[in-house]
Design a protein around this motif. Structure first.
Motif, PDB file in Angstrom:
ATOM      1  N   THR A  41      -0.116   2.106 -12.965  1.00  0.00           N
ATOM      2  CA  THR A  41       0.907   1.792 -13.370  1.00  0.00           C
ATOM      3  C   THR A  41       2.094   2.009 -12.610  1.00  0.00           C
ATOM      4  OG1 THR A  41      -0.050   2.338 -15.622  1.00  0.00           O
ATOM      5  CG2 THR A  41       2.504   2.500 -15.595  1.00  0.00           C
ATOM      6  N   TYR A  42       2.165   3.417 -11.894  1.00  0.00           N
ATOM      7  CA  TYR A  42       3.240   3.900 -10.922  1.00  0.00           C
ATOM      8  C   TYR A  42       3.224   2.655  -9.705  1.00  0.00           C
ATOM      9  CZ  TYR A  42       5.695   6.499  -7.625  1.00  0.00           C
ATOM     10  OH  TYR A  42       6.644   7.297  -6.821  1.00  0.00           O
ATOM     11  N   ALA A  43       2.011   2.355  -9.247  1.00  0.00           N
ATOM     12  CA  ALA A  43       1.991   1.592  -8.214  1.00  0.00           C
ATOM     13  C   ALA A  43       2.452   0.172  -8.422  1.00  0.00           C
ATOM     14  CB  ALA A  43       0.400   1.235  -7.671  1.00  0.00           C
ATOM     15  N   ARG A  44       2.253  -0.485  -9.568  1.00  0.00           N
ATOM     16  CA  ARG A  44       2.812  -1.672 -10.252  1.00  0.00           C
ATOM     17  C   ARG A  44       4.447  -1.643  -9.997  1.00  0.00           C
ATOM     18  NH1 ARG A  44      -1.169  -2.132 -14.188  1.00  0.00           N
ATOM     19  NH2 ARG A  44       0.580  -1.699 -15.630  1.00  0.00           N
ATOM     20  N   GLN A  45       5.015  -0.451 -10.365  1.00  0.00           N
ATOM     21  CA  GLN A  45       6.536  -0.399 -10.195  1.00  0.00           C
ATOM     22  C   GLN A  45       6.949  -0.242  -8.941  1.00  0.00           C
ATOM     23  OE1 GLN A  45       7.537   3.484 -11.542  1.00  0.00           O
ATOM     24  NE2 GLN A  45       9.748   3.149 -11.687  1.00  0.00           N
ATOM     25  N   LEU A  46       6.067   0.556  -8.070  1.00  0.00           N
ATOM     26  CA  LEU A  46       6.472   0.321  -6.642  1.00  0.00           C
ATOM     27  C   LEU A  46       6.347  -1.026  -6.146  1.00  0.00           C
ATOM     28  CD1 LEU A  46       4.528   3.642  -5.586  1.00  0.00           C
ATOM     29  CD2 LEU A  46       7.049   3.197  -5.750  1.00  0.00           C
ATOM     30  N   GLU A  47       5.555  -1.736  -6.386  1.00  0.00           N
ATOM     31  CA  GLU A  47       5.536  -3.148  -5.840  1.00  0.00           C
ATOM     32  C   GLU A  47       6.682  -4.157  -5.959  1.00  0.00           C
ATOM     33  OE1 GLU A  47       2.495  -5.108  -8.039  1.00  0.00           O
ATOM     34  OE2 GLU A  47       0.716  -4.066  -6.956  1.00  0.00           O
ATOM     35  N   ARG A  48       7.618  -3.289  -6.537  1.00  0.00           N
ATOM     36  CA  ARG A  48       8.920  -4.177  -7.089  1.00  0.00           C
ATOM     37  C   ARG A  48      10.194  -3.487  -6.486  1.00  0.00           C
ATOM     38  NH1 ARG A  48       9.293  -3.253 -12.907  1.00  0.00           N
ATOM     39  NH2 ARG A  48      11.334  -4.422 -13.101  1.00  0.00           N
ATOM     40  N   THR A  49       9.714  -2.675  -5.428  1.00  0.00           N
ATOM     41  CA  THR A  49      10.878  -1.635  -4.577  1.00  0.00           C
ATOM     42  C   THR A  49      10.842  -2.255  -3.140  1.00  0.00           C
ATOM     43  OG1 THR A  49       9.198  -0.070  -4.050  1.00  0.00           O
ATOM     44  CG2 THR A  49      10.399   0.135  -6.078  1.00  0.00           C
ATOM     45  N   ILE A  57       2.962  -0.211   4.742  1.00  0.00           N
ATOM     46  CA  ILE A  57       2.961   0.421   3.787  1.00  0.00           C
ATOM     47  C   ILE A  57       2.220  -0.060   2.545  1.00  0.00           C
ATOM     48  CG2 ILE A  57       4.316   1.697   2.161  1.00  0.00           C
ATOM     49  CD1 ILE A  57       6.387   2.252   4.221  1.00  0.00           C
ATOM     50  N   ARG A  58       2.487  -1.450   2.405  1.00  0.00           N
ATOM     51  CA  ARG A  58       1.786  -2.094   1.148  1.00  0.00           C
ATOM     52  C   ARG A  58       0.544  -1.935   1.299  1.00  0.00           C
ATOM     53  NH1 ARG A  58       4.025  -5.770  -2.294  1.00  0.00           N
ATOM     54  NH2 ARG A  58       2.406  -6.872  -3.360  1.00  0.00           N
ATOM     55  N   ARG A  59      -0.144  -2.145   2.344  1.00  0.00           N
ATOM     56  CA  ARG A  59      -1.525  -2.406   2.635  1.00  0.00           C
ATOM     57  C   ARG A  59      -2.064  -0.669   2.241  1.00  0.00           C
ATOM     58  NH1 ARG A  59      -0.776  -5.283   7.172  1.00  0.00           N
ATOM     59  NH2 ARG A  59      -1.028  -3.491   8.610  1.00  0.00           N
ATOM     60  N   PHE A  60      -1.254   0.243   2.712  1.00  0.00           N
ATOM     61  CA  PHE A  60      -1.641   1.635   2.265  1.00  0.00           C
ATOM     62  C   PHE A  60      -1.644   1.861   0.698  1.00  0.00           C
ATOM     63  CE2 PHE A  60       0.109   5.694   0.971  1.00  0.00           C
ATOM     64  CZ  PHE A  60      -1.025   6.661   1.135  1.00  0.00           C
ATOM     65  N   LEU A  61      -0.764   1.487   0.183  1.00  0.00           N
ATOM     66  CA  LEU A  61      -0.392   1.592  -1.546  1.00  0.00           C
ATOM     67  C   LEU A  61      -1.589   0.835  -2.100  1.00  0.00           C
ATOM     68  CD1 LEU A  61       3.459   0.942  -1.703  1.00  0.00           C
ATOM     69  CD2 LEU A  61       2.064   3.223  -1.664  1.00  0.00           C
ATOM     70  N   GLU A  62      -1.968  -0.199  -1.595  1.00  0.00           N
ATOM     71  CA  GLU A  62      -3.132  -0.958  -2.258  1.00  0.00           C
ATOM     72  C   GLU A  62      -4.404   0.078  -2.408  1.00  0.00           C
ATOM     73  OE1 GLU A  62      -3.365  -4.682  -0.218  1.00  0.00           O
ATOM     74  OE2 GLU A  62      -1.582  -5.514  -1.409  1.00  0.00           O
ATOM     75  N   ARG A  63      -4.631   0.357  -1.119  1.00  0.00           N
ATOM     76  CA  ARG A  63      -5.787   1.591  -0.883  1.00  0.00           C
ATOM     77  C   ARG A  63      -5.569   2.641  -1.822  1.00  0.00           C
ATOM     78  NH1 ARG A  63      -8.791   3.046   4.771  1.00  0.00           N
ATOM     79  NH2 ARG A  63     -10.264   4.773   3.726  1.00  0.00           N
ATOM     80  N   TRP A  64      -4.453   3.280  -1.806  1.00  0.00           N
ATOM     81  CA  TRP A  64      -4.152   4.595  -2.390  1.00  0.00           C
ATOM     82  C   TRP A  64      -4.346   4.248  -3.898  1.00  0.00           C
ATOM     83  CZ3 TRP A  64       0.611   4.728  -5.535  1.00  0.00           C
ATOM     84  CH2 TRP A  64       0.944   5.876  -5.740  1.00  0.00           C
ATOM     85  N   SER A  65      -3.958   3.260  -4.468  1.00  0.00           N
ATOM     86  CA  SER A  65      -4.101   2.916  -5.869  1.00  0.00           C
ATOM     87  C   SER A  65      -5.476   2.830  -6.208  1.00  0.00           C
ATOM     88  CB  SER A  65      -3.312   1.721  -6.055  1.00  0.00           C
ATOM     89  OG  SER A  65      -3.240   1.361  -7.672  1.00  0.00           O
TER      90      SER A  65
END
Length: 267
Positions: A41-49, A57-65
């Motif tokens: 849920t938090y990751a979806r919020q970050l997608e709009r920042t 960072i986006r690739r990292f966040l996908e893996r992190w989530s």
């Protein structure tokens, strides 16, 4: 990654009930499970920042989530293996119980962070490092205090992935903060005033909702309605680098009580 299919096969789930687990640790495990699962849920919020515009960072966040989601599933499996009642719809219930204040912040945070542009990336990476290192400390303290071999085996593996997340956040934060004094000041202010900023976002959301209710035909003319039409460069590109000045238009809406000061620093 650490939690590969071959590693998951080594987790001795059948031995989970062979060792005692103090009931006082159950709320901690449930809390950790919930936080890990709600990462998506938090990751979806970050997608709009602004963070999402950085491809690395986006690739990292996908893996992190995805990894955090698995951590939540594994903690839930451990709870079940220790004899806790099974609720197939526990995650749906968890999402329904998210406070409405969060969903206000969910809508407003991208709106405000995009006014900051790339300066927000430094804030996000710093906050992510703080969160991940705190999580690592919590997991280590839990496996030491619980003294449960299966839980320790599981948490140590999860911690290895969390440590990689923490390292990425820390290195990216270092890079971002070195790029400008403004980013350093903004990040320090946001970390020091996090609770006040979150409270402000909630209050602002309440105000907007109330204005829509009272003035349904004129809300577009209200100054606050202009927030979603501000240029992307926005307020964080102000010439004055003082973060308190940067956010002054919003801070005036919700000024927290002043802290008592004294001594040499009171001036």
């Amino acid at each position: 990654r650490v939690l590969t299919p071959s590693f998951l096969e080594t987790i001795p789930w059948k031995e989970a009930r062979a060792y005692p687990l103090d009931p006082k640790f159950l709320p901690v495990l449930i809390y950790m499970r919930d936080v890990e699962k709600l990462t998506e849920t938090y990751a979806r919020q970050l997608e709009r920042t602004p963070t999402a515009r950085n491809p690395v960072i986006r690739r990292f966040l996908e893996r992190w989530s995805s990894e955090e989601d698995l951590h939540g599933d594994l903690l839930h499996r451990f709870l079940l293996e220790t004899g806790q009642p099974d609720d197939p719809r526990w995650y749906d219930r968890l999402r329904r119980e998210i406070p409405w204040g969060y969903w206000i912040r969910y809508r407003l945070t991208p709106l405000l962070t995009n006014r900051c542009g790339d300066d927000f990336v430094a804030v996000h990476m710093t906050w992510g490092a703080l969160q991940e290192y705190t999580t690592l400390t919590g997991y280590e303290r839990l496996w030491e205090a619980a003294g449960h071999p299966v839980l320790e085996h599981l948490l140590k593996a999860i911690a290895q992935e969390e440590s990689r997340h923490a390292t990425f956040y820390w290195k990216m934060a270092t890079i971002q903060l070195q790029r400008s004094k403004r980013r350093q000041q903004l990040t320090r202010w946001m970390v020091d005033h996090r609770d006040e900023v979150l409270s402000l976002l909630i209050d602002l959301g309440i105000l907007l909702r109330e204005l829509r209710r009272r003035v349904p035909d004129g809300i577009q003319e209200h100054p606050l309605a202009q927030l979603d039409r501000l240029p992307v460069k926005g307020i964080c590109n102000a010439d004055d680098l003082n973060p308190c000045h940067t956010y002054a238009p919003l801070i005036r809406l919700h000024r927290p009580p002043r802290r008592a000061t004294g001594g040499k620093d009171s001036g």
